[in-house]
Design an enzyme around this catalytic site. Structure first.
Site, short mmCIF file in Angstrom:
data_model
loop_
_atom_site.label_atom_id
_atom_site.label_comp_id
_atom_site.label_asym_id
_atom_site.label_seq_id
_atom_site.Cartn_x
_atom_site.Cartn_y
_atom_site.Cartn_z
N LYS A 24 33.93 55.21 -58.63
CA LYS A 24 32.38 56.79 -58.11
C LYS A 24 32.58 56.85 -60.33
O LYS A 24 33.46 56.11 -60.59
CB LYS A 24 34.23 57.02 -57.65
CG LYS A 24 35.32 57.11 -58.60
CD LYS A 24 35.26 58.26 -59.62
CE LYS A 24 37.01 58.59 -60.62
NZ LYS A 24 36.81 58.85 -61.68
N PRO A 110 34.87 47.83 -63.89
CA PRO A 110 35.83 47.62 -64.95
C PRO A 110 37.18 48.38 -64.86
O PRO A 110 37.41 49.57 -63.95
CB PRO A 110 34.57 49.07 -65.83
CG PRO A 110 33.77 48.88 -65.55
CD PRO A 110 33.70 48.65 -63.81
N VAL A 111 38.35 47.46 -64.93
CA VAL A 111 39.24 47.98 -65.03
C VAL A 111 39.49 48.27 -66.32
O VAL A 111 39.50 48.99 -67.62
CB VAL A 111 39.85 46.78 -65.33
CG1 VAL A 111 41.59 46.90 -66.27
CG2 VAL A 111 39.83 45.08 -64.87
N GLY A 113 38.40 51.58 -67.23
CA GLY A 113 37.02 52.44 -67.39
C GLY A 113 36.59 53.88 -66.87
O GLY A 113 35.22 54.24 -66.79
N MET A 115 36.80 54.20 -63.96
CA MET A 115 35.83 54.44 -62.94
C MET A 115 36.45 54.23 -61.14
O MET A 115 35.64 53.76 -60.55
CB MET A 115 34.45 53.74 -62.76
CG MET A 115 33.33 53.74 -64.27
SD MET A 115 32.28 51.95 -63.93
CE MET A 115 31.74 53.63 -63.16
N ALA A 116 37.64 54.77 -61.33
CA ALA A 116 38.89 54.00 -60.30
C ALA A 116 38.71 52.90 -59.66
O ALA A 116 39.05 52.88 -58.77
CB ALA A 116 38.60 55.61 -59.39
N GLY A 117 38.92 51.59 -60.34
CA GLY A 117 38.68 50.25 -59.88
C GLY A 117 40.28 49.95 -59.74
O GLY A 117 40.55 49.72 -58.56
N ALA A 120 40.41 51.96 -55.96
CA ALA A 120 39.59 51.46 -55.47
C ALA A 120 40.05 50.80 -54.36
O ALA A 120 40.32 49.98 -53.10
CB ALA A 120 38.18 51.13 -55.83
N ASP A 152 42.24 60.36 -56.71
CA ASP A 152 40.84 58.84 -57.04
C ASP A 152 41.07 58.40 -55.09
O ASP A 152 39.51 58.42 -54.48
CB ASP A 152 40.21 58.45 -57.34
CG ASP A 152 40.53 59.20 -58.63
OD1 ASP A 152 40.09 60.43 -58.66
OD2 ASP A 152 40.65 59.00 -59.68
O1 C5P Z 1 46.30 59.85 -59.44
P1 C5P Z 1 46.62 59.29 -60.42
O2 C5P Z 1 47.69 58.54 -60.59
O3 C5P Z 1 44.70 59.12 -60.30
O4 C5P Z 1 46.48 60.10 -62.12
C1 C5P Z 1 46.80 59.08 -62.90
C2 C5P Z 1 47.44 60.53 -64.15
O5 C5P Z 1 46.04 61.33 -64.62
C3 C5P Z 1 48.09 61.27 -63.70
O6 C5P Z 1 49.58 60.65 -63.64
C4 C5P Z 1 47.48 62.37 -64.49
O7 C5P Z 1 48.25 62.18 -65.99
C5 C5P Z 1 46.71 62.53 -65.02
N1 C5P Z 1 46.16 63.85 -63.72
C6 C5P Z 1 45.45 65.02 -64.03
N2 C5P Z 1 45.48 65.66 -63.12
C7 C5P Z 1 44.74 65.36 -62.15
C8 C5P Z 1 44.10 63.58 -61.72
C9 C5P Z 1 44.73 63.25 -63.04
O8 C5P Z 1 46.79 65.57 -65.25
N3 C5P Z 1 44.45 66.05 -61.00
#
Ligand code: C5P
Length: 313
Positions: A24, A110-111, A113, A115-117, A120, A152
């Site tokens: 994404k 990309p790891v 990156g 882009m939510a690898g 995904a 994501d």
């Molecule tokens: O949800 P996810 O594990 O992808 O989020 C990774 C980190 O990104 C969270 O631990 C937080 O530090 C940050 N984050 C945030 N607010 C969001 C999404 C992510 O602060 N809405």
């Protein structure tokens, strides 16, 4: 039933399932205040683009994770901490399925990156385990499991284009006309998402932000299928903190602008930089020029929007 039939239907029940899942980019990413749970409220417009991971799920005695492809050498956990493994446990519990699984993750995203690898792969694991165990969980249940795994992950189940709020899990589809062509500049090292959010909080404590413009410009451009307007409206609140943490990305963005990209931005929390091209030929031209300038580790082309995690027939 003849023994042969029994054998083949049992084999069919356990046939490996392969799921293809896109990356994404955030066409608009507005970050609100930090919340008591450590997350930030977001307003974001996601577009799924044609860089894919392929995740194959096979029944196994225990959890096994094999990784190959883009950036496979480092950065992807092989243990039960991998989001795909957590996804498998959630589906197993919901479907009362027994036994482990082997995941073969073929990385095209990309790891580290932005882009939510990892997300995904989690979305692909939900879809793959649901198919493997014939759980047929309703879409709302899969969405709830996805939201428990990461911000994501729900979007990557559906893909296409969506407006998201909350921490990214409250999704509404967006009307989007046309195909958008992207050039992605990949950096040599990943950036930590929590570190980029923390840097944003630090910068905002020093310079409180002006009221944000909101996603309307991006939404109007998508409705009209107007790539030029979309290029102008692209916005990412995480871009400044990502540039603070990785100053060399400024040069990458400048390169895209100098080459006539319709718009440039850091993708999500970075460090991948995305350039919007006029069309497929323009993307090829920009990609070749960026690659020739040596400002990125590697350069990719992709188009969007594309569908989310789907079983490969
Ligand atoms: O949800 P996810 O594990 O992808 O989020 C990774 C980190 O990104 C969270 O631990 C937080 O530090 C940050 N984050 C945030 N607010 C969001 C999404 C992510 O602060 N809405």
């Amino acid at each position: 039933m003849a023994p042969g039939r029994l054998h083949s239907s049992a084999a069919a029940q356990h046939a490996p399932v392969t799921v293809r899942v896109p990356a994404k980019i955030n066409l608009y990413l507005g970050v609100g205040a930090s919340r008591p749970d450590g997350y930030h409220d977001l307003t974001t417009v996601f577009q799924a683009i044609s860089l894919y991971d392929e995740v194959t799920v096979t029944p196994a005695g225990r959890l096994v994770i094999d990784v190959s492809g883009e950036g496979a050498a480092g950065g992807v956990p092989r243990s039960s901490d991998n989001l795909a493994a957590r996804a498998a446990r959630l589906v197993a519990k919901a479907a009362r399925a027994k036994g482990g699984v082997r995941f073969n993750l073929v990385k095209g995203i990309p790891v580290g990156g932005g882009m939510a690898g990892g997300s995904a792969d989690a979305a692909a694991a939900l879809v793959g385990c649901d198919a493997l165990w014939k759980a047929e969980l309703p879409p709302a249940r899969l969405h709830a499991l996805a939201a428990a795994l990461g911000s994501d992950v729900p979007f990557l189940l559906s893909g296409r284009t969506a407006l998201a709020r909350g921490r990214g899990e409250q999704l509404a589809p967006v009307l989007s006309r046309g195909v958008y062509h992207w050039v992605l500049g990949l950096d040599a090292e990943g950036l930590s998402t929590p570190a980029v959010y923390a840097e944003l909080d630090r910068l905002r404590a020093i310079h409180p932000p002006l009221p944000a413009a909101g996603p309307d410009g991006v939404l109007a451009a998508l409705r009209a299928g107007d790539a030029v307007a979309l290029g102008r409206a692209l916005h990412n609140d995480l871009q400044s903190p990502a540039l603070r943490l990785r100053p060399r990305l400024r040069r990458v963005l400048e390169t895209g602008r100098d080459l006539g990209a319709l718009g440039t931005l850091v993708s999500g929390s970075g460090p991948t930089c995305a350039f919007l091209a006029r069309d497929a030929n323009d993307a090829t031209r920009i990609a070749a020029a960026v690659a020739g300038m040596g400002v990125c580790r590697t350069v990719r082309r992709a188009h969007g929007p594309v569908a989310g995690a789907r079983v490969v027939p």
